[in-house]
Every structure is written in C-alpha cells, then in structure tokens.
Design a protein around this motif. Structure first.
Motif, PDB file in Angstrom:
ATOM      1  N   LEU A 159       0.828  -1.207   0.000  1.00 59.65           N
ATOM      2  CA  LEU A 159       0.000   0.000   0.000  1.00 59.65           C
ATOM      3  C   LEU A 159       0.862   1.256   0.000  1.00 59.65           C
ATOM      4  CD1 LEU A 159      -2.830  -1.130   2.437  1.00 59.65           C
ATOM      5  CD2 LEU A 159      -2.907  -0.983  -0.057  1.00 59.65           C
ATOM      6  N   LEU A 160       2.021   1.175   0.643  1.00 65.72           N
ATOM      7  CA  LEU A 160       2.974   2.288   0.573  1.00 65.72           C
ATOM      8  C   LEU A 160       3.383   2.543  -0.873  1.00 65.72           C
ATOM      9  CD1 LEU A 160       4.873   4.247   2.189  1.00 65.72           C
ATOM     10  CD2 LEU A 160       6.582   2.427   2.096  1.00 65.72           C
ATOM     11  N   ALA A 161       3.608   1.462  -1.628  1.00 68.21           N
ATOM     12  CA  ALA A 161       4.000   1.581  -3.036  1.00 68.21           C
ATOM     13  C   ALA A 161       2.873   2.139  -3.894  1.00 68.21           C
ATOM     14  CB  ALA A 161       4.446   0.218  -3.569  1.00 68.21           C
ATOM     15  N   GLU A 162       1.636   2.043  -3.418  1.00 73.65           N
ATOM     16  CA  GLU A 162       0.507   2.636  -4.139  1.00 73.65           C
ATOM     17  C   GLU A 162       0.375   4.126  -3.851  1.00 73.65           C
ATOM     18  OE1 GLU A 162      -3.188   0.614  -3.606  1.00 73.65           O
ATOM     19  OE2 GLU A 162      -2.335  -1.371  -3.971  1.00 73.65           O
ATOM     20  N   GLY A 163       1.221   4.645  -2.952  1.00 77.94           N
ATOM     21  CA  GLY A 163       1.205   6.066  -2.641  1.00 77.94           C
ATOM     22  C   GLY A 163       0.320   6.444  -1.471  1.00 77.94           C
ATOM     23  N   LEU A 164      -0.148   5.452  -0.693  1.00 78.58           N
ATOM     24  CA  LEU A 164      -1.038   5.751   0.429  1.00 78.58           C
ATOM     25  C   LEU A 164      -0.254   6.282   1.622  1.00 78.58           C
ATOM     26  CD1 LEU A 164      -2.890   3.947  -1.349  1.00 78.58           C
ATOM     27  CD2 LEU A 164      -3.878   3.054   0.765  1.00 78.58           C
ATOM     28  N   SER A 165      -0.893   7.160   2.381  1.00 71.77           N
ATOM     29  CA  SER A 165      -0.324   7.661   3.629  1.00 71.77           C
ATOM     30  C   SER A 165      -0.513   6.620   4.725  1.00 71.77           C
ATOM     31  CB  SER A 165      -1.022   8.952   4.049  1.00 71.77           C
ATOM     32  OG  SER A 165      -2.391   8.688   4.357  1.00 71.77           O
ATOM     33  N   ASN A 166       0.139   6.826   5.872  1.00 68.19           N
ATOM     34  CA  ASN A 166      -0.043   5.908   6.995  1.00 68.19           C
ATOM     35  C   ASN A 166      -1.510   5.831   7.411  1.00 68.19           C
ATOM     36  OD1 ASN A 166       2.679   5.502   6.991  1.00 68.19           O
ATOM     37  ND2 ASN A 166       3.097   6.492   8.948  1.00 68.19           N
ATOM     38  N   ALA A 167      -2.177   6.997   7.425  1.00 62.23           N
ATOM     39  CA  ALA A 167      -3.588   7.011   7.828  1.00 62.23           C
ATOM     40  C   ALA A 167      -4.445   6.215   6.843  1.00 62.23           C
ATOM     41  CB  ALA A 167      -4.083   8.446   7.931  1.00 62.23           C
ATOM     42  N   ALA A 168      -4.176   6.364   5.547  1.00 62.18           N
ATOM     43  CA  ALA A 168      -4.944   5.640   4.532  1.00 62.18           C
ATOM     44  C   ALA A 168      -4.670   4.140   4.600  1.00 62.18           C
ATOM     45  CB  ALA A 168      -4.609   6.176   3.144  1.00 62.18           C
ATOM     46  N   ILE A 169      -3.402   3.775   4.865  1.00 60.99           N
ATOM     47  CA  ILE A 169      -3.057   2.357   5.009  1.00 60.99           C
ATOM     48  C   ILE A 169      -3.790   1.769   6.208  1.00 60.99           C
ATOM     49  CG2 ILE A 169      -1.188   0.742   5.547  1.00 60.99           C
ATOM     50  CD1 ILE A 169       0.698   2.605   3.996  1.00 60.99           C
ATOM     51  N   ALA A 170      -3.814   2.517   7.307  1.00 61.89           N
ATOM     52  CA  ALA A 170      -4.511   2.053   8.509  1.00 61.89           C
ATOM     53  C   ALA A 170      -5.993   1.830   8.224  1.00 61.89           C
ATOM     54  CB  ALA A 170      -4.332   3.070   9.638  1.00 61.89           C
ATOM     55  N   HIS A 171      -6.606   2.764   7.495  1.00 62.09           N
ATOM     56  CA  HIS A 171      -8.025   2.631   7.157  1.00 62.09           C
ATOM     57  C   HIS A 171      -8.267   1.418   6.267  1.00 62.09           C
ATOM     58  CE1 HIS A 171     -12.124   3.917   6.278  1.00 62.09           C
ATOM     59  NE2 HIS A 171     -11.867   3.725   4.992  1.00 62.09           N
ATOM     60  N   ARG A 172      -7.382   1.196   5.290  1.00 65.84           N
ATOM     61  CA  ARG A 172      -7.547   0.081   4.355  1.00 65.84           C
ATOM     62  C   ARG A 172      -7.410  -1.272   5.055  1.00 65.84           C
ATOM     63  NH1 ARG A 172      -6.114  -0.650  -1.186  1.00 65.84           N
ATOM     64  NH2 ARG A 172      -6.439   1.592  -1.459  1.00 65.84           N
ATOM     65  N   LEU A 173      -6.462  -1.354   5.999  1.00 64.98           N
ATOM     66  CA  LEU A 173      -6.178  -2.636   6.655  1.00 64.98           C
ATOM     67  C   LEU A 173      -6.890  -2.801   7.996  1.00 64.98           C
ATOM     68  CD1 LEU A 173      -2.339  -2.964   5.945  1.00 64.98           C
ATOM     69  CD2 LEU A 173      -4.234  -3.976   4.674  1.00 64.98           C
ATOM     70  N   LEU A 174      -7.700  -1.809   8.354  1.00 64.79           N
ATOM     71  CA  LEU A 174      -8.438  -1.844   9.628  1.00 64.79           C
ATOM     72  C   LEU A 174      -7.488  -1.931  10.821  1.00 64.79           C
ATOM     73  CD1 LEU A 174     -11.338  -4.292   8.638  1.00 64.79           C
ATOM     74  CD2 LEU A 174     -11.311  -1.797   8.534  1.00 64.79           C
ATOM     75  N   LEU A 175      -6.458  -1.087  10.775  1.00 64.74           N
ATOM     76  CA  LEU A 175      -5.464  -1.017  11.840  1.00 64.74           C
ATOM     77  C   LEU A 175      -5.421   0.404  12.391  1.00 64.74           C
ATOM     78  CD1 LEU A 175      -2.512  -2.855  10.031  1.00 64.74           C
ATOM     79  CD2 LEU A 175      -4.060  -3.854  11.715  1.00 64.74           C
ATOM     80  N   THR A 176      -4.742   0.585  13.527  1.00 65.63           N
ATOM     81  CA  THR A 176      -4.488   1.935  13.998  1.00 65.63           C
ATOM     82  C   THR A 176      -3.274   2.488  13.257  1.00 65.63           C
ATOM     83  OG1 THR A 176      -2.964   1.276  15.767  1.00 65.63           O
ATOM     84  CG2 THR A 176      -5.323   1.303  16.293  1.00 65.63           C
ATOM     85  N   GLU A 177      -3.178   3.809  13.200  1.00 65.35           N
ATOM     86  CA  GLU A 177      -2.031   4.416  12.529  1.00 65.35           C
ATOM     87  C   GLU A 177      -0.726   4.057  13.247  1.00 65.35           C
ATOM     88  OE1 GLU A 177      -0.756   8.796  10.727  1.00 65.35           O
ATOM     89  OE2 GLU A 177      -2.756   8.465  11.587  1.00 65.35           O
ATOM     90  N   LYS A 178      -0.776   3.935  14.569  1.00 60.93           N
ATOM     91  CA  LYS A 178       0.417   3.560  15.331  1.00 60.93           C
ATOM     92  C   LYS A 178       0.888   2.164  14.947  1.00 60.93           C
ATOM     93  CE  LYS A 178       2.262   3.026  20.001  1.00 60.93           C
ATOM     94  NZ  LYS A 178       1.993   3.114  21.454  1.00 60.93           N
ATOM     95  N   THR A 179      -0.071   1.248  14.738  1.00 60.52           N
ATOM     96  CA  THR A 179       0.294  -0.113  14.339  1.00 60.52           C
ATOM     97  C   THR A 179       0.940  -0.121  12.969  1.00 60.52           C
ATOM     98  OG1 THR A 179      -1.496  -1.055  15.665  1.00 60.52           O
ATOM     99  CG2 THR A 179      -0.608  -2.439  13.907  1.00 60.52           C
ATOM    100  N   VAL A 180       0.429   0.696  12.059  1.00 60.54           N
ATOM    101  CA  VAL A 180       1.035   0.809  10.727  1.00 60.54           C
ATOM    102  C   VAL A 180       2.475   1.298  10.849  1.00 60.54           C
ATOM    103  CG1 VAL A 180       0.988   2.080   8.541  1.00 60.54           C
ATOM    104  CG2 VAL A 180      -1.130   1.146   9.497  1.00 60.54           C
ATOM    105  N   LYS A 181       2.702   2.319  11.670  1.00 64.19           N
ATOM    106  CA  LYS A 181       4.057   2.831  11.877  1.00 64.19           C
ATOM    107  C   LYS A 181       4.973   1.751  12.429  1.00 64.19           C
ATOM    108  CE  LYS A 181       2.754   7.674  12.641  1.00 64.19           C
ATOM    109  NZ  LYS A 181       2.714   8.782  13.619  1.00 64.19           N
ATOM    110  N   ASN A 182       4.462   0.945  13.365  1.00 62.82           N
ATOM    111  CA  ASN A 182       5.266  -0.135  13.933  1.00 62.82           C
ATOM    112  C   ASN A 182       5.631  -1.156  12.859  1.00 62.82           C
ATOM    113  OD1 ASN A 182       5.187   0.987  16.489  1.00 62.82           O
ATOM    114  ND2 ASN A 182       3.426  -0.220  17.159  1.00 62.82           N
ATOM    115  N   HIS A 183       4.668  -1.515  12.014  1.00 65.66           N
ATOM    116  CA  HIS A 183       4.946  -2.452  10.921  1.00 65.66           C
ATOM    117  C   HIS A 183       6.015  -1.879   9.989  1.00 65.66           C
ATOM    118  CE1 HIS A 183       2.083  -5.533  11.817  1.00 65.66           C
ATOM    119  NE2 HIS A 183       1.009  -4.769  11.647  1.00 65.66           N
ATOM    120  N   LEU A 184       5.907  -0.585   9.684  1.00 64.96           N
ATOM    121  CA  LEU A 184       6.878   0.039   8.782  1.00 64.96           C
ATOM    122  C   LEU A 184       8.278   0.036   9.387  1.00 64.96           C
ATOM    123  CD1 LEU A 184       4.938   3.077   7.278  1.00 64.96           C
ATOM    124  CD2 LEU A 184       5.851   1.120   6.033  1.00 64.96           C
ATOM    125  N   HIS A 185       8.389   0.373  10.657  1.00 67.24           N
ATOM    126  CA  HIS A 185       9.711   0.415  11.281  1.00 67.24           C
ATOM    127  C   HIS A 185      10.348  -0.974  11.339  1.00 67.24           C
ATOM    128  CE1 HIS A 185       9.940   4.622  12.200  1.00 67.24           C
ATOM    129  NE2 HIS A 185       8.784   4.621  12.811  1.00 67.24           N
TER     130      HIS A 185
END
Length: 207
Positions: A159-185
């Motif tokens: 989803l990052l490669a599709e150009g989505l922001s962390n907030a948009a990725i969180a919405h798409r995957l039904l996660l919190t934005e903090k969880t998305v950041k943790n996955h990215l790190h």
C-alpha cells in the motif's frame, strides 16, 4: 569532507550549486563539468564521493553516462525534468537520488548530499510523487527473497507503493495508525533501509 562534482551545462546553475554547498562545513566542491563526457573525466580525476548530475546536456546527456558514473561515484540527479519515466530510468540505472530544480531548498540539497555520500537514497517530494505514479502504472514484481517480512508487513509495503499515507493504510487494513508505523519500522530494519523512500525503492525492486 565530502567531495562533490557538479555536472550541468548551465554555468549559472553550476555557480549556484557551488555556492549552496561551499557554504556548508562538511562539503567541498572538487570540480565541475558541462557535459557527460567531461563528467566521467572529472570523476576519474577527482574521485568525488557524490556527483550532482543534470540530465539534459550537450555531447552526452546524464542518462547516457549514468552507468559509467555510478561505478565511479554516488550519483544524485538534479534536473528540471519531472517526467516519471525519466525518474524511473535514472533510479534503475544507478542514481541514488533525484531532485527537481525549483522543488528543493539549499538545506535539502545539503541533506541529500550527506545521505547519498553515506550510501542512502534521497528523493525530493516532487520526485517521490512521479516515481510513485510510475510504480502504480507499472507495478514491479515483488523481490525474492521477501527479506523475512511478515504477511502484514508486506501488505503495508504494497500500500505504501501505491502512494497511500499511513492514515490511509490504517483505514484500508483496519489497523491503527500507530500499528502501521510499527509495521513500517520493523520492515525498515528487515529491508536494511532508514526511511519511506528507501523502503519504497527496495520493495519495488528499484534499488
């Protein structure tokens, strides 16, 4: 000191870039070149850590000499051309970064030189936008091996490669934005990168 070679056919641009960099305490401009062939000769002569390379030049343009230059020095492309296909070809051809004239500050140029000299990648926001557009239009095959990434980390990177922001990725995957950041790190560590740009290039097979 980080030695830099400035390559551009416009002497006014070369003077401006030299002025930006010579005002910093850790960068030294070792030489200049006005075309691709001069660039190769000057790179062999000075062995710069980083070469700032324009694309449109007489005699030999930036793309035509990129492969040879990249074997001598780390290349940071500086050009006024935002064409997505050119961004992709330059990065695929060996450039470690891409900045678009008029879309970066002297401070960003300095940071980009430092990053590229250290072996990292650097894309200006404008270059990220066009590179992402190209990747969406022509998605690359996922690299093999997958760097030990979990399924969810792969989903986040897709989803990052599709150009989505962390907030948009969180919405798409039904996660919190903090969880998305943790996955990215965690993904950064496995990909051996330090930021979104490098992760994007590594995951899509362009670095």
């Amino acid at each position: 000191m980080i030695g830099v070679l400035v390559v551009d056919d416009n002497p006014i641009v070369r003077a401006a870039l030299r002025g930006y960099l010579e005002g910093t305490p850790d960068v030294e401009v070792l030489g200049e070149a006005a075309d691709g062939l001069e660039a190769i000769a000057e790179a062999r002569r000075h062995a710069p850590a980083v070469t700032l390379l324009d694309h449109r030049m007489p005699v030999a343009d930036g793309l035509s000499v990129l492969g040879d230059l990249a074997r001598l020095t780390s290349v940071l492309v500086l050009t006024s051309d935002p064409d997505p296909a050119l961004v992709a070809r330059m990065l695929h051809g060996g450039a470690r970064g891409y900045l678009i004239h008029g879309a970066f500050t002297p401070g960003e140029l300095h940071r980009a030189v430092i990053a590229v000299a250290a072996g990292y990648g650097w894309l200006s926001p404008a270059a990220v936008a066009v590179a992402t557009a190209t990747m969406r239009a022509r998605p690359a095959m996922r690299p093999r091996p997958r760097y030990g990434l979990t399924r969810r980390e792969q989903d986040v990177l897709d989803l990052l490669a599709e150009g989505l922001s962390n907030a948009a990725i969180a919405h798409r995957l039904l996660l919190t934005e903090k969880t998305v950041k943790n996955h990215l790190h965690r993904a950064y560590a496995k990909l051996r990168v330090t930021n979104r740009t490098e992760a994007l290039l590594r995951w899509t097979g362009r670095s």
